[in-house]
Design an enzyme around this catalytic site. Structure first.
Site, short mmCIF file in Angstrom:
data_model
loop_
_atom_site.label_atom_id
_atom_site.label_comp_id
_atom_site.label_asym_id
_atom_site.label_seq_id
_atom_site.Cartn_x
_atom_site.Cartn_y
_atom_site.Cartn_z
N ASP A 30 -14.23 -22.99 16.53
CA ASP A 30 -14.86 -23.53 17.74
C ASP A 30 -15.56 -22.48 18.60
O ASP A 30 -16.29 -22.83 19.52
CB ASP A 30 -13.85 -24.34 18.58
CG ASP A 30 -12.73 -23.50 19.14
OD1 ASP A 30 -12.67 -22.28 18.84
OD2 ASP A 30 -11.89 -24.04 19.88
N GLU B 181 -4.86 -20.92 10.41
CA GLU B 181 -4.84 -22.34 10.05
C GLU B 181 -5.60 -22.67 8.77
O GLU B 181 -6.49 -23.52 8.76
CB GLU B 181 -5.41 -23.18 11.21
CG GLU B 181 -4.61 -23.02 12.49
CD GLU B 181 -5.12 -23.93 13.61
OE1 GLU B 181 -6.16 -24.58 13.43
OE2 GLU B 181 -4.46 -23.98 14.66
N TYR C 108 -0.56 -28.28 19.62
CA TYR C 108 -1.20 -28.79 20.84
C TYR C 108 -0.68 -30.18 21.15
O TYR C 108 -1.43 -31.14 21.23
CB TYR C 108 -2.73 -28.77 20.66
CG TYR C 108 -3.26 -27.35 20.63
CD1 TYR C 108 -3.55 -26.68 21.82
CD2 TYR C 108 -3.42 -26.67 19.43
CE1 TYR C 108 -4.00 -25.37 21.80
CE2 TYR C 108 -3.87 -25.35 19.42
CZ TYR C 108 -4.16 -24.72 20.61
OH TYR C 108 -4.60 -23.42 20.60
N GLU D 55 0.07 -20.26 19.17
CA GLU D 55 -0.90 -20.88 20.07
C GLU D 55 -0.25 -22.12 20.68
O GLU D 55 0.47 -22.84 20.00
CB GLU D 55 -2.17 -21.36 19.33
CG GLU D 55 -3.12 -20.29 18.90
CD GLU D 55 -4.38 -20.84 18.22
OE1 GLU D 55 -4.78 -22.00 18.51
OE2 GLU D 55 -4.94 -20.12 17.38
C1 BDP Z 1 -6.68 -23.85 17.21
C2 BDP Z 1 -7.61 -22.73 16.79
C3 BDP Z 1 -8.35 -22.12 17.98
C4 BDP Z 1 -8.93 -23.23 18.81
C5 BDP Z 1 -7.81 -24.11 19.29
C6 BDP Z 1 -8.32 -25.23 20.18
O1 BDP Z 1 -6.87 -21.73 16.13
O2 BDP Z 1 -9.36 -21.25 17.53
O3 BDP Z 1 -9.69 -22.77 19.89
O4 BDP Z 1 -7.21 -24.70 18.17
O5 BDP Z 1 -8.80 -26.22 19.66
O6 BDP Z 1 -6.44 -24.68 16.15
O7 BDP Z 1 -8.22 -25.10 21.38
#
Ligand code: BDP
Length: 608
Positions: free
Chosen positions: A188, A414, A467, A503
Site C-alpha cells: 500500500d 505477509e 487488524y 503490526e
Molecule cells: C499490513 C501491511 C502494511 C499495511 C497494513 C495496513 O503489512 O504494509 O500498511 O497492513 O493495511 O498487512 O494498514
C-alpha cells in the site's frame, strides 16, 4: 555470539588514508517520456550532458522525484528517468595511480545504470541497497576532461523484482488514451522513485581493507570479538580495539582471531541500561608493499559487543529478557518521499525516544546505512526486513550485518505461503538466511490469512500482524480481546515459540473526533490500541515478547487506497502526535519501568 560483518563493500568511512566527497545537491534530470521509454538509450543520452539532448529540470539528490514538481505525470511516472552532473575530481586523485577512486550510490529505486564520461561503470537491480564502481581507469583516460556522472533509474516493478509488481496495458480506446498503462503493486505504500540515498566518491589506497567480519560474545567480564579481515593485497596488519575514550583494549596482527576485552562494556538497548549503545572502535591498519612503495590503509569499524538468544518464551539480549515495545516505520515524508533527510532522521529518533520505544522494524525494506548507524549508537533495537520475497542475490543480506542494533532478520511480509511452492520457497529462504548469518534469529511476518501449518516452524520467532475491528468486524472493538487471545493461543499452542505482535493499529484522521468512538477518529484509534494492550499484558507474562504499532507515522499510498495516504500513524506525516501517541507513550515508559532499566535522568512517572 553476535554482530557479524559485511562481505566486501565495507561502508565508506573517512580515515587518514581515505577521503569522501559527497555528490548531494542539484543534478540535471529528465524523464524519458517516449512511448517505449527507450529514447534515452536509442539516442545515447549518456554520451553527453543531458542539457545537450533536451530540456532538463533541477532535481535534488537525495530525494524521490515524484513530489518535487507541480506535474502529476512526473509524480506518477513509470519508466526511465535520467540524472547527470559534473564533478570536480581532485587532481591528486586522478594523478596518483596508487589511489583507488570509487563511486557509490547509497540507493536508487529500482533499477540503475551508471556511466562516467559516457562509459558504463555499473548496473544494479534493487531499490534499497547501495552499489558502487571503481572509476579510476575511466577518469584517468583523459585527466583534463571534466568528470560527468550519468545515472538512469527505472522504477518499473515486475514479477521478478523485489518488491514485485505487474504492468497492465489498457488497449480499449473507448476507455483509455493511447499508450495507457498502469503499474500494479501488491503493497500500500507509494512506489517512490529516484536517487534516494547519498551519492559519493571515495578513495582508498589501491591495496585496501576490503571487508571485516565480526562476531561478538562474552563470558563473565570478558568480551570476545571474533574477527576476520580481508585485504586486497598481501598485507601486514595492525588491529586495535579501542574503547569510547580512545584507550586501546586489545590488539592483534593476525588477519583473523579473537580480541579479548577485560571488563567489557556490553552493547545494551535504550531503556535497558544506564549507558545504552556502547560501541568500541576496531581500527584496522593494513600495509601492503608493491616493491617500491608501502600502501597504508586505515579503516575503523564501530563494534558493539552483545549476544542474542531465543528460548521458547523469551528473547534474550546479553542473557536478559528483552521486550520489544516499538514501532513499524517507513522511509517517507512530505516532498522528499523516500529521500534521505537528516532533519527527518534526527526528528524521528527524538520521537522514538520521547515515546519510550526501544525498537523498530524496517518495514518493508532495508533502511539507509545512516539510520542503522544511529540505531547502533542510540541502542535502538532493529528487526531488519528485506524488500519482499525471493532473494536471488545473497549480497542483499550483507548490507546491515555489522550492526549490533540488528537483532533479527525478517525475510518477508505477509507472503501468500499457502501454496506448496511458496512453502518450499520460504523454508529455503529462511535456511539460506540462517546459513549466511548464523548469529541472528530469523522470522517472517505472517497475517491472519496465513496458514499456520506452513513454514512458521522454520522461524525462530513468530511475528503476527492483525487488524481486528478494522478490516474484519469493522467498528466492533468488542471482538479484539477474544480474537487476539485466540490468535496467540493458537500460534503458541502449535509451535511453542515466542510471539511478537508485529503490526496492529487503526487509521485516525487527525482532528476527527467522536464519542462513542467511530472508525477513523482519534478516539477509535486510541481505544483499539488499549484493547490490544490488555491482552498483551496478560500474554507477555507467558510468551509474547513484543508489540510494534502500525505505524509510527502516516505515509503516502497510491491513490484510491486511502485518504491522501495511510493514516494509521500515531504521528501525522509531519510528525505531530495524535491522541494515540500519548496512550503509547504512557504505556511504553511504563513497560520500560517494568521490564528494563530507566536512565538516571528519568523520574518516571513524572517524565510523562
Ligand atoms: C499490513 C501491511 C502494511 C499495511 C497494513 C495496513 O503489512 O504494509 O500498511 O497492513 O493495511 O498487512 O494498514
Amino acid at each position: 555470539g553476535v554482530s557479524a560483518g559485511v562481505r566486501g563493500h565495507a561502508v565508506p568511512r573517512e580515515s587518514s588514508s581515505r577521503e569522501v566527497k559527497e555528490l548531494n545537491g542539484l543534478w540535471s534530470f529528465r524523464a524519458d517520456r517516449s512511448p517505449t521509454r527507450n529514447e534515452g538509450f536509442d539516442l545515447a543520452w549518456y554520451k553527453g550532458p543531458l542539457t545537450s539532448t533536451g530540456p532538463v529540470l533541477e532535481m535534488p539528490v537525495p530525494a524521490s522525484y515524484n513530489d518535487i514538481s507541480q506535474d502529476a505525470t512526473l509524480r506518477d511516472f513509470i519508466g526511465w528517468v535520467w540524472y547527470d552532473r559534473e564533478v570536480v575530481v581532485p587532481t591528486r586523485w586522478v594523478k596518483d595511480e596508487g589511489t583507488r577512486v570509487v563511486l557509490r550510490v547509497g540507493s536508487a529505486h529500482y533499477y540503475s545504470i551508471v556511466w562516467v564520461n559516457g562509459v558504463k561503470v555499473a548496473e544494479h537491480e534493487g531499490g534499497h541497497l547501495p552499489f558502487e564502481a571503481d572509476i579510476g581507469s575511466v577518469i584517468r583516460e583523459d585527466p583534463t576532461a571534466p568528470c560527468r556522472i550519468t545515472i538512469a533509474v527505472n522504477n518499473t516493478l515486475t514479477l521478478t523484482t523485489l518488491p514485485p509488481g505487474t504492468i497492465t496495458h489498457m488497449n480499449d480506446r473507448t476507455k483509455y488514451p493511447g499508450d495507457y498503462f498502469v503499474q500494479n503493486i501488491f503493497f500500500d505504500f507509494f512506489n517512490y522513485a529516484g536517487i534516494h540515498r547519498p551519492v559519493l566518491l571515495y578513495t582508498t589506497p589501491k591495496f585496501y581493507v576490503d571487508d571485516i567480519t565480526v562476531v561478538t560474545d562474552y563470558s563473565d567480564n570478558t568480551g570476545l570479538v571474533r574477527y576476520e579481515v580481508s585485504v586486497k593485497g598481501a598485507a601486514t596488519l595492525k588491529v586495535t580495539l579501542m574503547d569510547k575514550d580512545g584507550h586501546c583494549v586489545a590488539t592483534s596482527s593476525l588477519p583473523s582471531g579473537v580480541l579479548k576485552v577485560v571488563d567489557v562494556k556490553l552493547w545494551w538497548p535504550y531503556l535497558m541500561h544506564d549507558n545504552p549503545g556502547y560501541l568500541y572502535s576496531m581500527e584496522v591498519r593494513s600495509y601492503v608493499s608493491d616493491g617500491q612503495q608501502i600502501f597504508e590503509d586505515v579503516y575503523a569499524l564501530p563494534v558493539g559487543i552483545r549476544t542474542i538468544n531465543v528460548t521458547t518464551t523469551q528473547f534474550l539480549i546479553n542473557n536478559k529478557p528483552f521486550y520489544f515495545h516499538g514501532v513499524n516505520k517507513h522511509e517517507d515524508s512530505d516532498i522528499r518521499g523516500k529521500g534521505l533527510d537528516w532533519p527527518l532522521i534526527v526528528k524521528d529518533f527524538n520521537l522514538i525516544k520521547w515515546l519510550g520505544a526501544n525498537s523498530f522494524r524496517t518495514s518493508h525494506y532495508p533502511y539507509a546505512e545512516e539510520i542503522m548507524q544511529m540505531c547502533d549508537r542510540h541502542g535502538i533495537v532493529v528487526i531488519d526486513e528485506c524488500p519482499g520475497v525471493g532473494i536471488k542475490d545473497i549480497r542483499s543480506f550483507g548490507n546491515a550485518q555489522n550492526h549490533p542494533s540488528v537483532v533479527m532478520w525478517s525475510v518477508a511480509n505477509e507472503p501468500a505461503a499457502e501454496m506448496p511452492p511458496a512453502d518450499y520457497y520460504f523454508r529455503t529462504l529462511i535456511k539460506h538466511t540462517k546459513a549466511l548469518d548464523p548469529t541472528r534469529p530469523v522470522t517472517f511476518i505472517t497475517d491472519s490469512n496465513y496458514a499456520r501449518d506452513k513454514g512458521a516452524p522454520y522461524v525462530d520467532v513468530i511475528c503476527v500482524n492483525s487488524y481486528f475491528s478494522w478490516y474484519h468486524d469493522p467498528g466492533h472493538m468488542e471482538v479484539i480481546p477474544i480474537q487476539l487471545n485466540t490468535q496467540f493461543e493458537n500460534w503458541f499452542g502449535k509451535y511453542k515459540k515466542p510471539i511478537i505482535q508485529s503490526e496492529y493499529g487503526a487509521d485516525a484522521v487527525p482532528g476527527f473526533h467522536s464519542d462513542p468512538p467511530m472508525m477513523f477518529t482519534e478516539e477509535y484509534q486510541k481505544d483499539v490500541l488499549k484493547s490490544y494492550h490488555k491482552v498483551f499484558d496478560e500474554k507477555r507474562k507467558q510468551y509474547v515478547i513484543g508489540e510494534l504499532i502500525w505505524n509510527f507515522a502516516d505515509f503516502m499510498t497510491v491513490q484510491g487506497t486511502a485518504l491522501g495516504g495511510e493514516q494509521k500513524g500515531i504521528f501525522t506525516r509531519q510528525r505531530q502526535p495524535k491522541a494515540a501517541a500519548f496512550v503509547l507513550r504512557e504505556r511504553y515508559w511504563g513497560l520500560a519501568n517494568a521490564t528494563g532499566k530507566l536512565p538516571p535522568w528519568t523520574k518516571y512517572p513524572c517524565a510523562l
